[in-house]
Design a protein around this motif. Structure first.
Motif, short mmCIF file in Angstrom:
data_model
loop_
_atom_site.label_atom_id
_atom_site.label_comp_id
_atom_site.label_asym_id
_atom_site.label_seq_id
_atom_site.Cartn_x
_atom_site.Cartn_y
_atom_site.Cartn_z
N LEU A 176 3.03 -6.88 7.84
CA LEU A 176 2.79 -6.92 6.41
C LEU A 176 1.21 -7.32 6.07
CD1 LEU A 176 3.49 -7.07 3.49
CD2 LEU A 176 4.41 -9.38 3.86
N GLY A 177 0.55 -8.23 6.68
CA GLY A 177 -0.57 -8.60 6.44
C GLY A 177 -1.67 -7.54 6.91
N ASP A 178 -1.31 -6.77 8.08
CA ASP A 178 -2.24 -5.80 8.46
C ASP A 178 -2.54 -4.56 7.49
OD1 ASP A 178 -2.54 -6.64 11.17
OD2 ASP A 178 -0.69 -6.27 11.51
N LEU A 179 -1.29 -4.28 6.72
CA LEU A 179 -1.58 -3.42 5.51
C LEU A 179 -2.27 -3.86 4.27
CD1 LEU A 179 -0.50 -0.82 4.28
CD2 LEU A 179 1.50 -2.07 3.43
N ILE A 180 -1.75 -5.10 4.00
CA ILE A 180 -2.69 -5.59 2.79
C ILE A 180 -4.15 -5.52 3.06
CG2 ILE A 180 -2.82 -7.70 1.35
CD1 ILE A 180 -0.24 -6.20 1.08
N TYR A 181 -4.58 -6.04 4.23
CA TYR A 181 -6.04 -5.83 4.51
C TYR A 181 -6.47 -4.59 3.98
CZ TYR A 181 -5.28 -9.74 8.01
OH TYR A 181 -4.56 -10.89 8.51
N THR A 182 -5.83 -3.31 4.28
CA THR A 182 -6.45 -2.20 3.98
C THR A 182 -6.62 -1.84 2.52
OG1 THR A 182 -4.35 -0.93 4.12
CG2 THR A 182 -5.59 -1.06 6.28
N TYR A 183 -5.70 -2.51 1.61
CA TYR A 183 -5.52 -2.00 0.38
C TYR A 183 -6.85 -1.86 -0.51
CZ TYR A 183 -0.54 -1.20 -0.49
OH TYR A 183 0.59 -0.57 -0.50
N PRO A 184 -7.80 -2.92 -0.28
CA PRO A 184 -8.99 -2.43 -0.91
C PRO A 184 -9.73 -1.33 -0.73
CG PRO A 184 -9.02 -4.78 -0.39
CD PRO A 184 -7.95 -4.28 0.29
N ALA A 185 -9.71 -0.92 0.72
CA ALA A 185 -10.14 0.43 1.10
C ALA A 185 -9.30 1.57 0.61
CB ALA A 185 -10.37 0.51 2.73
N LEU A 186 -7.89 1.60 0.41
CA LEU A 186 -7.32 2.57 0.24
C LEU A 186 -7.53 3.01 -1.33
CD1 LEU A 186 -3.90 1.62 1.77
CD2 LEU A 186 -5.61 3.27 2.50
N PHE A 187 -7.68 1.66 -2.44
CA PHE A 187 -7.97 1.75 -3.46
C PHE A 187 -9.26 2.63 -3.77
CE2 PHE A 187 -4.96 -1.60 -4.83
CZ PHE A 187 -4.06 -0.95 -5.79
N ALA A 226 7.04 1.27 -1.20
CA ALA A 226 8.36 1.52 -1.97
C ALA A 226 8.42 0.72 -3.25
CB ALA A 226 9.52 2.03 -1.58
N ALA A 227 8.18 -0.57 -2.94
CA ALA A 227 8.35 -1.75 -3.89
C ALA A 227 7.16 -1.85 -4.93
CB ALA A 227 8.65 -2.76 -3.12
N THR A 228 6.08 -1.40 -4.80
CA THR A 228 4.86 -1.85 -5.37
C THR A 228 4.17 -0.42 -5.75
OG1 THR A 228 3.44 -1.98 -3.58
CG2 THR A 228 4.66 -3.97 -4.27
N GLN A 229 3.55 -0.63 -6.95
CA GLN A 229 2.77 0.25 -7.41
C GLN A 229 1.41 0.27 -6.90
OE1 GLN A 229 3.19 0.76 -11.83
NE2 GLN A 229 5.05 -0.54 -11.65
N GLY A 230 0.82 1.21 -5.98
CA GLY A 230 -0.65 1.02 -5.44
C GLY A 230 -1.02 2.42 -5.09
N PRO A 231 -1.91 2.43 -4.24
CA PRO A 231 -2.73 3.75 -3.91
C PRO A 231 -2.17 4.68 -3.03
CG PRO A 231 -3.83 1.93 -2.60
CD PRO A 231 -2.69 1.21 -3.48
N VAL A 232 -1.03 4.51 -2.14
CA VAL A 232 -0.49 5.31 -1.31
C VAL A 232 0.62 6.00 -1.75
CG1 VAL A 232 0.88 5.08 0.88
CG2 VAL A 232 -0.87 3.47 0.50
N ASP A 233 0.36 7.39 -1.44
CA ASP A 233 1.43 8.42 -2.10
C ASP A 233 2.81 8.65 -1.24
OD1 ASP A 233 -0.06 9.29 -4.54
OD2 ASP A 233 -1.54 9.74 -3.00
N ALA A 234 2.62 8.39 0.12
CA ALA A 234 3.62 8.76 1.08
C ALA A 234 3.62 7.81 2.68
CB ALA A 234 3.91 10.07 1.36
N VAL A 235 4.40 7.81 3.01
CA VAL A 235 4.52 6.82 4.47
C VAL A 235 5.23 7.59 5.56
CG1 VAL A 235 4.87 4.66 5.60
CG2 VAL A 235 4.49 4.57 3.17
#
Length: 391
Positions: free
Chosen positions: A33-44, A68-77
């Motif tokens: 989980l934390g590994d993904l959250i680290y990337t979110y500023p870059a993904l935005f 799937a549970a949040t509204q963010g910058p990723v379109d697909a996984v």
């Protein structure tokens, strides 16, 4: 420098020339989980720089659940196959079993990904020894990522130095593709998850503190008795305390709740309880977004709370502050252990990865952090949080 600068650095790293005709982006990020959250500023930042491009995360089941549970910058996984150093399979102790790799699943994965014809593929998973060769097999038109000196080069590379703030590291990688840093929006839980946790809130309590006592690395865990003492102290100040964790952490969370109850009069036992193992990731996100403050070890749920805009008080080992600590202090407080040697054998624990293997001992290195200091910071941030929320 591989390309001339097109804009000055915004403070994280150089911003190079954007790639042309980008309609599809792949981002490689294994881990938790934390590994993904680290990337979110870059993904935005990438979504802002390439607004018409779709972003596909090559990740793990927990990543898919968060997206799937949040509204963010990723379109697909897309789910990663088991691959050494990218998405680990079964382990024998601390040793990866080479025969655990599913070669057939890897081949099917790469064939499917090459058919997607990604315009740009980003490696946001470590130093590249294993992840760069993996990324190159996607067949993307352009490749960008981090690289240690012994890793295979990509088209645009950022030198990988272990002790760097992780979100900043991936913002630098995004900058290599022409995406300047931006102030990232908050992650937002989807409404259905907010409805699911509505019954957990006790309106008779003045605030809601969510506590996560777990951490992937046992050395980062504050003792359960410390969390229990803190929870009881906060309950005496009027807070409702909910202890969270995944299914593997149910016993730990229950221990914290039960020990806390022993510090409270019978009429207040209900103020602290465990909901570990009862919440899906979307419900956890909704609960964290609703919380007044979160108190946690350095863990994925703490990073998620920060991404949702909830104030946090974190228990950190000093090395992890460099990589994962929040940069601001008005909304986030860090309590830091300066221990640099294993409490049992005296091994230097500041060396990482291949430089010095784990000594094999998992004794906590954060037990020197005082409960009273942590409780005071939670109370201080509670006042700040309630003021900001108009409560």
């Amino acid at each position: 420098m591989e390309k001339p600068l097109t804009t000055p650095s915004p403070g994280v790293g150089p911003v190079l020339e954007k790639f042309s005709n980008v309609a599809s982006i792949a981002v490689l990020r294994g881990g938790g989980l934390g590994d993904l959250i680290y990337t979110y500023p870059a993904l935005f930042a990438l979504k802002n720089a390439y607004p018409s491009a779709s972003i596909t995360l090559l990740g793990t089941p927990i990543h898919a659940a968060v997206v799937a549970a949040t509204q963010g910058p990723v379109d697909a996984v897309e789910m990663l196959p088991v691959a050494r150093g990218v998405h680990d399979g079964p382990r024998n102790g601390e040793r990866f079993e080479d025969d655990a790799e599913d070669v057939a699943a890897q081949e099917a994965f790469f064939e499917a990904m090459r058919a997607r014809e990604f315009d740009v593929a980003f490696q946001m998973h470590g130093g590249g020894r294993f992840s760069n060769p993996f990324l190159l097999r996607l067949g993307a038109r352009h490749t960008v990522g981090t690289r240690t000196k012994d890793a295979e080069p990509l088209e645009r590379n950022l030198d990988y130095i272990y002790y760097q703030n992780e979100p900043d590291r991936w913002l630098e990688v995004a900058g290599l593709a022409g995406a300047p840093s931006i102030i990232s929006p908050l992650l937002l839980p989807r409404p259905e998850h907010q409805q699911n946790i509505a019954g957990l809130r006790d309106p008779q309590r003045s605030s809601l503190v969510v506590v996560h006592p777990g951490a992937t690395d046992p050395r980062r865990r504050w003792p359960a008795s410390y969390f229990a003492e803190a929870a009881a102290g906060l309950a005496r100040e009027g807070a409702q305390v909910l202890v969270v964790g995944d299914r593997s952490e149910k016993a730990l969370a229950q221990e914290v709740a039960e020990v806390a109850a022993r510090h409270l009069p019978g009429a207040e036992h209900h103020a602290v309880r465990s909901v570990a193992g009862e919440l899906e990731i979307g419900d956890l996100a909704a609960l964290l977004a609703d919380a007044t403050v979160m108190l946690a070890s350095d863990s994925g749920p703490r990073h998620l709370a920060q991404a949702l805009g909830t104030p946090t008080v974190g228990i950190f080992w000093v090395g992890n502050v460099f990589n994962a600590g929040p940069r601001g202090r008005s909304m986030h407080r860090v309590h830091m252990s300066w221990v640099t040697q294993c409490p049992r054998c005296g091994a230097d624990i500041t060396q990482v990865g291949w430089t010095a293997p784990h000594c094999g001992h998992d004794d906590t290195v954060v037990s020197g952090i005082a409960v009273a200091d942590v409780v005071q910071d939670v109370l201080d941030l509670t006042a700040t949080s309630l003021l900001l929320r108009g409560r």
